[in-house]
Design a protein around this motif. Sequence first.
Motif, mmCIF file in Angstrom:
data_model
loop_
_atom_site.group_PDB
_atom_site.id
_atom_site.type_symbol
_atom_site.label_atom_id
_atom_site.label_comp_id
_atom_site.label_asym_id
_atom_site.label_seq_id
_atom_site.Cartn_x
_atom_site.Cartn_y
_atom_site.Cartn_z
ATOM 1 N N LEU A 175 0.778 -1.176 -0.013
ATOM 2 C CA LEU A 175 0.161 -0.008 -0.135
ATOM 3 C C LEU A 175 0.901 1.188 0.193
ATOM 4 C CD1 LEU A 175 -2.720 -1.232 2.484
ATOM 5 C CD2 LEU A 175 -2.918 -0.676 0.099
ATOM 6 N N GLU A 176 2.011 1.192 0.480
ATOM 7 C CA GLU A 176 2.891 2.259 0.667
ATOM 8 C C GLU A 176 3.342 2.504 -0.807
ATOM 9 O OE1 GLU A 176 5.339 5.510 1.869
ATOM 10 O OE2 GLU A 176 3.552 4.694 2.452
ATOM 11 N N GLU A 177 3.599 1.648 -1.575
ATOM 12 C CA GLU A 177 4.072 1.655 -2.902
ATOM 13 C C GLU A 177 3.045 2.411 -3.620
ATOM 14 O OE1 GLU A 177 6.597 1.767 -6.239
ATOM 15 O OE2 GLU A 177 7.088 1.186 -4.224
ATOM 16 N N LEU A 178 1.891 1.906 -3.546
ATOM 17 C CA LEU A 178 0.658 2.414 -4.224
ATOM 18 C C LEU A 178 0.453 4.144 -3.765
ATOM 19 C CD1 LEU A 178 -2.035 -0.552 -3.993
ATOM 20 C CD2 LEU A 178 -0.661 0.160 -5.926
ATOM 21 N N ARG A 179 0.741 4.392 -2.496
ATOM 22 C CA ARG A 179 0.729 5.663 -2.119
ATOM 23 C C ARG A 179 1.676 6.286 -2.834
ATOM 24 N NH1 ARG A 179 2.336 9.747 1.215
ATOM 25 N NH2 ARG A 179 4.198 8.333 1.653
ATOM 26 N N LEU A 180 2.531 6.141 -3.023
ATOM 27 C CA LEU A 180 3.800 6.854 -3.563
ATOM 28 C C LEU A 180 3.336 6.854 -4.953
ATOM 29 C CD1 LEU A 180 6.928 5.261 -1.810
ATOM 30 C CD2 LEU A 180 5.761 7.535 -1.406
ATOM 31 N N GLU A 181 2.980 5.722 -5.791
ATOM 32 C CA GLU A 181 2.633 5.810 -6.912
ATOM 33 C C GLU A 181 1.594 6.898 -7.339
ATOM 34 O OE1 GLU A 181 -0.046 3.291 -10.444
ATOM 35 O OE2 GLU A 181 0.790 2.306 -8.511
ATOM 36 N N GLY A 182 0.539 6.860 -6.289
ATOM 37 C CA GLY A 182 -0.542 7.726 -6.396
ATOM 38 C C GLY A 182 -0.067 9.316 -6.455
ATOM 39 N N VAL A 183 0.730 9.628 -5.243
ATOM 40 C CA VAL A 183 1.240 11.040 -5.256
ATOM 41 C C VAL A 183 2.113 11.330 -6.700
ATOM 42 C CG1 VAL A 183 3.293 12.352 -4.343
ATOM 43 C CG2 VAL A 183 1.699 10.756 -2.834
ATOM 44 N N GLU A 184 2.716 10.541 -7.186
ATOM 45 C CA GLU A 184 3.314 10.898 -8.558
ATOM 46 C C GLU A 184 2.480 10.749 -9.561
ATOM 47 O OE1 GLU A 184 6.651 7.762 -8.421
ATOM 48 O OE2 GLU A 184 7.681 8.669 -6.868
ATOM 49 N N LEU A 185 1.417 10.070 -9.457
ATOM 50 C CA LEU A 185 0.544 10.064 -10.762
ATOM 51 C C LEU A 185 -0.229 11.233 -10.656
ATOM 52 C CD1 LEU A 185 -1.160 8.598 -13.139
ATOM 53 C CD2 LEU A 185 -2.495 7.557 -11.321
ATOM 54 N N ARG A 186 -0.759 11.587 -9.465
ATOM 55 C CA ARG A 186 -1.513 12.834 -9.335
ATOM 56 C C ARG A 186 -0.390 14.145 -10.102
ATOM 57 N NH1 ARG A 186 -1.301 16.495 -5.512
ATOM 58 N NH2 ARG A 186 -3.247 18.262 -5.509
ATOM 59 N N ALA A 187 0.894 14.147 -9.619
ATOM 60 C CA ALA A 187 1.459 15.294 -10.119
ATOM 61 C C ALA A 187 1.780 15.332 -11.644
ATOM 62 C CB ALA A 187 2.730 15.142 -9.386
ATOM 63 N N ARG A 188 1.707 13.962 -12.150
ATOM 64 C CA ARG A 188 2.099 13.926 -13.470
ATOM 65 C C ARG A 188 0.916 14.341 -14.391
ATOM 66 N NH1 ARG A 188 6.176 11.503 -15.819
ATOM 67 N NH2 ARG A 188 6.837 10.433 -13.856
ATOM 68 N N ILE A 189 -0.212 14.042 -13.998
ATOM 69 C CA ILE A 189 -1.558 14.141 -14.604
ATOM 70 C C ILE A 189 -1.780 15.764 -14.474
ATOM 71 C CG2 ILE A 189 -3.967 14.142 -14.462
ATOM 72 C CD1 ILE A 189 -3.859 11.434 -13.388
ATOM 73 N N LEU A 190 -1.506 16.451 -13.465
ATOM 74 C CA LEU A 190 -1.596 17.964 -13.484
ATOM 75 C C LEU A 190 -0.500 18.832 -14.202
ATOM 76 C CD1 LEU A 190 -2.093 18.362 -9.603
ATOM 77 C CD2 LEU A 190 -3.836 18.683 -11.326
#
Length: 655
Positions: free
Chosen positions: A152-167
């Motif tokens: 889940l920590e790996e998914l959280r980090l992926e989420g942080v980076e995915l959100r930034a990339r989308i923006l």
Amino acid sequence: MRIDVLGVVRALRDDGSPVDLGGPRHREVLARLVAAEGRMVTTDTLVDDLWADPPARAVGALRTFVAALRRALEPDRPPRNPPRVIVTEGPGYALRLPRDEVDVHRFQDILARARRSPDAVTGLGAALAAWRGPAYADVPDSAWAQRERARLEELRLEGVELRARILLDSGEGAGLVAELGAHVAEHPWREPAWELLARALYRAGRQADALATLRRARAMLADHLGLDPGADLQRLETDILSGTVPPEGAPATWTGAGVRLGPRTTVDLARTLALAGGEALVHSRRDRLAAIHAAERTGDLALTARIIGAYDVPAVWSRADDPVQSRAVVAAAERTLTGLGPDGPAGLRARLLSTVAVESRSADLSGTELKHAQQAALQAEALARHLADPALLAFALNGVFLQSFTRPGLAAARDRIGAEILDLATRHDLPSFAVLGRLVRLQSASALGDLDAATSHADAADQLAATTEAPLVPVLTGWFRARATAARSAEPGGPTAATAAAHYRAAEDALRTAGMPGLHRGLFPLALLGLRLLHDRPAPTDPHLDWGPYRPWARPLVLLAQDRGEEARTALAAIPEPPHDHMQEAMWCLTVRVAVRLGERGIAARAQAALRDARAEHAGAASGMVTLGPVARYLAEAEECAGAGTGLTPGDWHE
């Protein structure tokens, strides 16, 4: 009712008031059921997961915890009415709540939507903000909880980076600088984080700061690892210097608006995409599950069985890339097997059993789950041999291979499996399974220290990959060649350790975007640790190295390298028995090294007993990707430390 596990485990009523869940064991039972995502968890599995050494009345205690949780979660349930939240199902229990009422399920669903559609970015931001700390923060460090926290920590980090990339891709994101700066400070070894921070600075009109950030990343990698930044960072630096950074990006799309595919077409497409790797592999797994769910909704068992069994993509690693998705596929296969019954069509049953065996990766399983998967593999093999279907037998043998890590020292047995797969594939024109056979034999030869044979299999696999359009294969063989360079660096006249580290780094760059997180996470730090052990150097001590699933076994060595002996002793005492996977010999050898350094004779004896049958193998080399050197070297250390006549076996680990 709402249950939260992204932080301490808690339950909240509809009015927001907390539910008294009881003591630590009660909370762990609830947490374990949450982690199962609605699937039934057997009583045996719960007992194994709750207690390293179950007491005599463990089942009775478990039932007491469940009864107390039911009273807490459904205080108004009339007597004799069946529970609706924690239900009894077959030989175990399951949690029955809508996914939107469990924070971790809600987070995963939102992340999945954001992967598919940038329009979900607002929801992703809210889901990330809902994290209150590490997942299952107050649950003891049992093996299942460690796996879930890491995943889940790996998914959280992926989420942080995915959100930034989308923006950033949408032309926004200049306001992300502070957030990404903190993210980089906390996770400095994640190169995508540096790339995103530099892009955000550039977007904010701070070109000089963006370049300084990229140079800081370059200096950190060079100073701590002696390595160059990956291709993406280098490309971004070049683009900034030349003023050619695109003003905004266009995320990849996989299906046109309004296009709907039937389950047969979808699973065929998913199978094809899986062989391409990278984002295609990620989308392949998602589309496969969608096809299975669509087939189940038809109520046609035979169709569902064909859809599940059609995805016979060869698998070579004993840890799943997406354990949750794999469990969902296994659950669907088992539901379909139950529906077909023991007298159902043998070919369909064999494919479903093979799917259970292939998707039940041994590194992710508890004791009872592991036995169930091994039985499925043997049943699938027997059916496939009876039917004399070469393609089906190759698929079944893939499951047998993935369930063959029952103890250390079985490389020769796996080589025989690989040889049969290769023979079947060659005689019956099954190119994907020919690649699998070569990779299995590469791993086995690597484990046995036969680098010439392993190199021959690597070369043959690369040739097959060129004709079958399998770009993941050179990624794996590139790791093998780095492993071979590392082994030769310890020989007189061989390459330097720095050269071996550079080869590992090149392999890491290729793997990072291959869409295989189950293989990728922790592999590079473990490779560097193995290289240091080959040269009798202490473990790397940088606190930001992401050891992934190997952290419990690496941590004591890191502490010793920092002269924190008592903390290392405590960490050694807490080490669980290694999972039955490609790296089990490596984890036992790391245990030996620490136990010998600390004079822990009992632990050294346990490790010695576990490794006894692996004396002829090389630690970590069963992966075909890393090596810690000959197991015999570690066995000699363990034998000298432990002395003779201990009589211990691996099963005595927690006694």
